[in-house]
Design an enzyme around this catalytic site. Structure first.
Site, PDB file in Angstrom:
ATOM      1  CB  SER A  52      -1.121  -0.069   1.019  1.00 17.03           C
ATOM      2  OG  SER A  52      -1.620  -0.570   1.139  1.00 17.03           O
ATOM      3  CE  LYS A  55      -4.895   1.456  -0.575  1.00 17.08           C
ATOM      4  NZ  LYS A  55      -4.009   0.050  -0.202  1.00 17.08           N
ATOM      5  CB  SER A 109      -4.135   1.583   4.490  1.00 19.32           C
ATOM      6  OG  SER A 109      -3.076   0.960   2.733  1.00 19.32           O
TER       7      SER A 109
END
Length: 335
Positions: A52, A55, A109
């Site tokens: 993640s 992101k 997240s």
């Protein structure tokens, strides 16, 4: 000849620093922001899945598109994770302002939120991926591939130097800095306020000055972390990749901050003592850690607790004393 000798000396100093600080992460890179000096590194050039951490790139590309942040985005069934089957507290059918969807992707997240951002990018996923490739090229991230917006794919890969570039670029976006350093926020979901928390437990912890934060986890990537911090008057960016557990990731971050601040007796020494007393893996589970200031509490399975308190600049050693109900660490001052 002199230049080669100087470079060799710098390399040896950097390698010594990496050896001096114990790390649980497979790859580590810590860079001082103001000078570009490498403060710590371990396998920094290794190209690994980034989970993640992706992101942050997703957020930059979305903000670059200058879409209406108040526009409602409906979470679609196609946003549900069918690759890893990760959970989400964002229900299908919910209509949420793009600004809040971005915060859900960054702070909590959330994978559905990140997928929705990519899906609603002007031109859809194809245009989103093209924009990501352009951003990667513009930042000079030559060892990075990002195929989708969530980080669930193990094909999203990068290394320490590239991720430092990404972190610095992301930190220049006020929205990203603010949303990744919120400890928690209440977001309206279908007319009801729902509290969401930051996936990084160090955000908001006492003694931590964090300017940017993003965690990541998949089975392939392990536990990952990007943080921009300020310690002892120095601004630094850290990248931690593929730690075996959240506890190891936090211990690594603590050791990085202690190193920057010039403190001795790395936390890893305490962790080693705890492991020898069968605390860290009691019950076969990793411990829960609470970190702040110069202290650390390690709560292992079964409710046993290790309390560590350290003062900057004080050399000390620790011994673990076990009792039936708890474990405490007794510290002795060395002259």
């Amino acid at each position: 000849m002199i230049k080669k000798l100087f470079a060799a000396v710098l390399l040896s100093i950097s390698s010594a620093a990496a050896i001096a600080v114990p790390f649980g992460s497979q790859s580590v890179l810590v860079v001082e922001d103001d000078t570009g000096k490498i403060l710590l590194e371990k396998n920094a050039s290794a190209i690994l899945p980034i989970a993640s951490l992706t992101k942050l790139m997703t957020a930059m590309v979305i903000l670059d598109a200058r879409q209406n942040m108040d526009e409602l985005i409906e979470i679609d069934r196609s946003d549900v994770d069918t690759l890893k089957h990760s959970t989400s507290r964002v229900p299908v059918g919910a209509s949420i302002p793009r600004r809040d969807v971005l915060q859900l992707a960054l702070m909590s997240s959330d994978n559905r939120a990140a997928a929705a951002l990519g899906r609603t990018y002007p031109g859809g996923f194809v245009a989103f991926k093209a924009a990501v490739r352009r951003k990667i090229a513009a930042l000079g991230m030559h060892n990075t591939v990002i195929e989708e917006p969530t980080g669930l794919s193990p094909n999203n890969r990068s290394n320490g130097p590239d991720l430092v570039k990404m972190a610095r670029a992301a930190a220049a976006y006020p929205e990203i800095s603010e949303q990744t350093t919120d400890a928690k926020n209440i977001i309206n979901i279908n007319g009801r306020g729902v509290e969401y928390r930051n996936t990084n437990r160090l955000v908001g912890a006492k003694g931590w000055d964090i300017g940017l934060s993003k965690t990541g986890y998949t089975q392939e990537a392990g536990r990952c972390l990007i943080m921009s911090i300020k310690a002892a008057g120095k601004n630094a960016t850290m990248v931690l990749l593929n730690a075996g557990a959240s506890s190891a990731r936090i211990l690594d971050a603590l050791n990085v901050r202690r190193h920057i601040a010039g403190e001795e007796a790395p936390v890893g020494r305490i962790a080693k003592a705890a492991r020898s007393a069968s605390i860290i893996k009691a019950g076969g589970r990793a411990p829960r850690l609470k970190a702040g200031g110069t202290g650390l509490r390690i709560k292992a399975a079964g409710g046993r607790v290790v309390k560590v308190k350290a003062k900057a600049g004080v050399r000390s050693k620790a011994r673990v004393v076990a009792t039936k109900k708890k474990v405490v660490v007794v510290r002795k001052r060395r002259n």
